[in-house]
Each structure stands twice: as C-alpha cells, then as structure tokens.
Design an enzyme around this catalytic site. Structure first.
Site, PDB file in Angstrom:
ATOM      1  N   GLN A   1       0.840  -1.152   0.247  1.00 42.74           N
ATOM      2  CA  GLN A   1      -0.063   0.036  -0.109  1.00 42.74           C
ATOM      3  C   GLN A   1       0.822   1.384  -0.116  1.00 42.74           C
ATOM      4  OE1 GLN A   1      -3.392  -0.425  -0.315  1.00 42.74           O
ATOM      5  NE2 GLN A   1      -3.649   1.792  -0.497  1.00 42.74           N
ATOM      6  N   VAL A  52      -5.552   6.907  -3.654  1.00 38.61           N
ATOM      7  CA  VAL A  52      -5.005   5.487  -3.139  1.00 38.61           C
ATOM      8  C   VAL A  52      -4.989   5.921  -1.517  1.00 38.61           C
ATOM      9  CG1 VAL A  52      -2.937   4.163  -2.853  1.00 38.61           C
ATOM     10  CG2 VAL A  52      -3.803   5.371  -5.130  1.00 38.61           C
ATOM     11  N   SER A 112      -6.199   1.762   4.428  1.00 39.94           N
ATOM     12  CA  SER A 112      -6.768   1.042   3.144  1.00 39.94           C
ATOM     13  C   SER A 112      -7.540  -0.426   3.527  1.00 39.94           C
ATOM     14  CB  SER A 112      -5.682   0.826   2.353  1.00 39.94           C
ATOM     15  OG  SER A 112      -6.430  -0.132   1.283  1.00 39.94           O
ATOM     16  N   GLU A 132     -15.592   4.370  -6.800  1.00 41.66           N
ATOM     17  CA  GLU A 132     -14.763   2.946  -7.290  1.00 41.66           C
ATOM     18  C   GLU A 132     -15.609   1.887  -7.649  1.00 41.66           C
ATOM     19  OE1 GLU A 132     -10.498   3.679  -4.973  1.00 41.66           O
ATOM     20  OE2 GLU A 132     -11.577   2.183  -4.675  1.00 41.66           O
ATOM     21  N   HIS A 178     -14.347  -1.540  -6.665  1.00 41.45           N
ATOM     22  CA  HIS A 178     -13.969  -1.967  -5.057  1.00 41.45           C
ATOM     23  C   HIS A 178     -14.926  -2.537  -4.535  1.00 41.45           C
ATOM     24  CE1 HIS A 178     -11.273  -1.404  -1.343  1.00 41.45           C
ATOM     25  NE2 HIS A 178     -12.487  -1.538  -0.997  1.00 41.45           N
TER      26      HIS A 178
HETATM   27 ZN    ZN Z   1      -9.532  -1.089  -3.829  1.00 43.91          ZN
END
Ligand code: ZN
Length: 287
Positions: free
Chosen positions: A167, A189, A195, A247, A250
């Site tokens: 990450q 990000v 994350s 996203e 995701h």
């Molecule tokens: Zn993702």
C-alpha cells in the site's frame, strides 16, 4: 589295607565338615545371587514394559493429535471445496470493521492478518502480484467469481489483500503522479494502514479503473454481489463521507444478510454503521 591313625581320621572328619560347610555356604550364596538377579531382571522388564507403555501412550497421543490435525485440515478442505455454489455459505458475518482515513489499522495488524490469508486460485484472478484474501472471505469470493464465470461473465479478482508495504508503494506512486499532494493522492489511493485492502476482506475486480463501470462484470456485480456478501464500498455520490472517489471496481465483504440490508438502505458503509449503531472497534479480534 590302609590303617589310619586316630589323628588322621580326625583330620579327615574336620576336612569333610569344612567342605560341607563351604558347600552349604556356596549353595546359600548361589540362591541369594539368583534371587537378586531375578529381581533385577524383573525390575528391568517392568521398566521395559513401562517404557513401552509410555511409548504406546505417546504414539497414541501422536495419533490422536495428528487425527485432530487431520480433522481440522479436513474441515478446511471441506470449506474450501464447497465454493462452487452459494449453498452452505453463512449469511451472517460479524466483521463490520470500518477502515478509512479516520480509522486506521493498528500497527501490529499487518503481521497478524498475514497468518489468516488464503491464496485465490489462478483461474479466478488476473493478477499474480497480490493473490490472497482473508480465509473468512475466501469461500464467498471464490463462489462469486465462479458463479459469474458460469454465467459467461469474465469476472476476476484483481487486487485483494495488500500488505502495508504494498500500500505504501502504491500511495507513494500516486503522490508522485499528483505532484506531491498527499491529501489529493489519498482520495484515490489510501495511505498505508487506512486501506481496506490491508484487512484482506475486500477486493478490486478485473482492473482498478473507471472503465470497469462499463463492463458486463460490473453489471453482474450490481445484480449479484450482495448474494455473496459484497457491497460497492465507494458509491458515486458518497465521496464526502467515504473520503474516497467513486470506485466501481472496489467491493467490500460484509456478509450476505448485511450486504442486502445495506443495499436496501441506499447508505454507504459509514452511514449505515453510524445510523444503526454498529460501529466496531478496529481490532484483529473482529474476525
Ligand atoms: Zn480497492
């Protein structure tokens, strides 16, 4: 004829007496020795028996423990084998941990979570760099991808678990891409430790790219992902709440029941947990 004198006879008699005393003495010694040695042998054989019993016990204990091991391996195998359909998948799931910019993971998380990761089969993913998912999610994600593929949709896992280091590398790359603005980079990000990918209970599918929205894979996910416990984690109009851009690729695992409830509510995960007072402390114990 030999004629013995009285003295000679007396000497002879004494010799006989001494000899018979010696003989009796020897016999007694012999008996004692044999009794003692017999006792010793008995002791030894008892020892032997005890040792062999102990080794038997140890062997049976080993067998027992290897039986246990075998049965726990079998259990896992059963779980892993039974992934081609949603049948047998638990609908309830207790891990609703919220990880985002405001709720980072603890420092020891990375090393703890690595112990519980499972490799996703190559035919179910299109990435050889990151390939693992948390074991609690494994049966669901593999069942989902297999079901999509059975429907003729080329759904593949692109990015499941990412380590802290993975990450960090991604985040640094993104910071470079946006000219050094870390805050801006973090909307695309996540910073390492913030994350969801560091938890191993979410995944990106096929590509980390807006183009995913216009694919049959996305259409399929919108229709079916909740049946396997996945929700779209960063919806289009929720960036102000999630802190992350839309996203389409995701998806977060929350369990089948919860995924259906959240979708029905129209809320994002942050909102739903807040509204229903379901916020959990971030901990490895949530699994
Ligand atoms: Zn993702």
């Amino acid at each position: 004829m030999i004629i013995m004198t009285r003295r000679e006879r007396a000497i002879r008699k004494r010799r006989r007496f001494i000899l018979s005393v010696l003989l009796v003495f020897l016999v007694i010694i012999g008996i004692i020795v044999s009794v003692v040695s017999c006792g010793k042998t008995k002791g030894k054989s008892e020892e032997k028996e005890t040792a062999s019993k102990a080794s038997e016990r140890a062997t049976s204990k080993n067998e027992e423990s290897s039986d246990n091991e075998a049965s726990s391996v079998d259990e896992n195998a059963e779980k892993i084998v039974d992934t081609s359909t949603v049948n047998g998948l638990d609908k309830a799931y207790k891990n609703l941990m919220l990880v985002n910019g405001k709720n980072p993971l603890p420092d020891n998380y990375d090393s703890e979570i690595r112990k519980d990761l499972v490799e996703i089969e190559p035919e179910l993913r299109n990435n050889n760099y990151v390939t693992k998912i948390h074991k609690s999610v494994y049966p669901y994600i593999t069942a989902m991808v297999r079901a999509a593929q059975a429907d003729g949709v080329n759904l593949k896992v692109w990015s499941p678990f990412r380590s802290y280091a993975d990450q960090e590398a991604l985040f640094r790359k993104q910071v470079e891409r946006v000219g050094g603005d870390e805050e801006l980079a973090a909307t695309v990000v996540a910073r390492p430790g913030t994350s969801e990918h560091n938890t191993g209970i979410c995944a990106d599918f096929n590509m980390a790219d807006d183009a995913f929205e216009n694919t049959p894979m996305y259409e399929w996910m919108k229709e079916n992902a909740e049946d396997y416990g996945f929700i779209l984690r960063y919806p289009k109009d929720k960036q102000s709440i999630t802190g992350v851009i839309y996203e389409s690729w995701h998806w977060r695992f929350v369990g089948i029941d919860m995924a259906k409830k959240i979708n029905k509510s129209g809320l994002c995960l942050e909102e739903y947990l807040e509204k229903n007072n379901l916020k959990q402390e971030i901990s490895i114990d949530n699994f």
